[in-house]
Scaffold this motif. Sequence first.
Motif, PDB file in Angstrom:
ATOM      1  N   THR A 159      -9.788  -3.808   0.442  1.00  0.00           N
ATOM      2  CA  THR A 159      -8.992  -3.860  -0.794  1.00  0.00           C
ATOM      3  C   THR A 159      -9.457  -4.929  -1.766  1.00  0.00           C
ATOM      4  N   ASP A 168      -8.334   5.874   4.765  1.00  0.00           N
ATOM      5  CA  ASP A 168      -7.933   5.083   3.604  1.00  0.00           C
ATOM      6  C   ASP A 168      -8.877   3.907   3.383  1.00  0.00           C
ATOM      7  N   LEU A 201     -10.999   3.338  -0.037  1.00  0.00           N
ATOM      8  CA  LEU A 201     -10.920   2.096  -0.807  1.00  0.00           C
ATOM      9  C   LEU A 201     -12.290   1.429  -0.929  1.00  0.00           C
ATOM     10  N   THR A 202     -13.091   1.520   0.118  1.00  0.00           N
ATOM     11  CA  THR A 202     -14.390   0.845   0.138  1.00  0.00           C
ATOM     12  C   THR A 202     -15.399   1.511  -0.784  1.00  0.00           C
ATOM     13  N   LEU A 224       0.807  -1.217   0.000  1.00  0.00           N
ATOM     14  CA  LEU A 224       0.000   0.000   0.000  1.00  0.00           C
ATOM     15  C   LEU A 224       0.844   1.271   0.000  1.00  0.00           C
ATOM     16  N   THR A 236      -8.120  -4.307   6.302  1.00  0.00           N
ATOM     17  CA  THR A 236      -7.470  -4.027   5.022  1.00  0.00           C
ATOM     18  C   THR A 236      -7.931  -5.001   3.956  1.00  0.00           C
TER      19      THR A 236
END
Length: 298
Positions: free
Chosen positions: A198, A128, A132-133, A33, A194
């Motif tokens: 992701t 973050d 990302l979601t 990342l 995470t």
Amino acid sequence: MRAAWQRARDLRSSKFLTDGFQRELALWNRERLEPSFVEEDWRARFEMDARMRRLEGAFLEELRAEVAEEAAAVPTDADEFIRWFEGLREAGPGQGDPLFPWLAAEASRDDLRWFFEQEAAGEAGFEDLVALTQVKLPTRPKLELARNYWDEMGHGTRKGMHGPMLEELVVTLAVNPVIENTVWESLCLANAMTAMATNRRYAWHSVGALGVIELTAPARSAMVAEGLKRIGLSPKEARYFTLHAVLDLKHSEDWNREALRPAVDADPHRATAMAEGALIRLRCGARCFDAYRRQLWS
């Protein structure tokens, strides 16, 4: 609640709920990342990433298996789902853990420093994870995640950003939040969050997991802030936790109304995925609290 011997048996039989695997996964997440440059031998990196993604997927499926039966019984009607979800504030795994009243009233400065070091090292970066979601989500949930992200980013000002507030507290308490000093349960929590954010097949899981953080964090944050002030930190120095004790109450109400409810209204199958994500997050948190108490109360 499962008996302690049963939880211990589950850990012994797991390939993924181990110190070695969680450290390996945490290091990989940190490297992959991090903004970087093109590598000459990018094919070798690709092969390693493919291996780690397979392991990450198996890890998350193991966490799903732990909660699948409970999540399958969760209502898929929007109103009933929201009632169930909000009930997690009181009845969810790890809620009401005795660790937090102890941090507020009794923990020493060194105890609070150790606790915060674990939390900071295991912090996956809420802003973050939200960013990302939200990729390709439907409009109403996407807008709510955007508003949440904007709050996390201090409405465009550095002094209001939540990330730098956390970093300032690291300096104030003089801690060293690195993977090597962190219990695997804290790394596991960050790794699970995470993984859900992701991988698009777990996007709705991530919406549920992030939502349950907003739902359950305020009471814990308030008690940590109380403990920090008790050992001499100023309100400004403790503001990371003080802010979350207040702001997350509104975030939770908005998230439930604008992200969860319309998502389930549009597709009831999303309720099960979001329930799994919320329960995964809470169970991982409960493991952390158990590990913290074992260390701090030994």
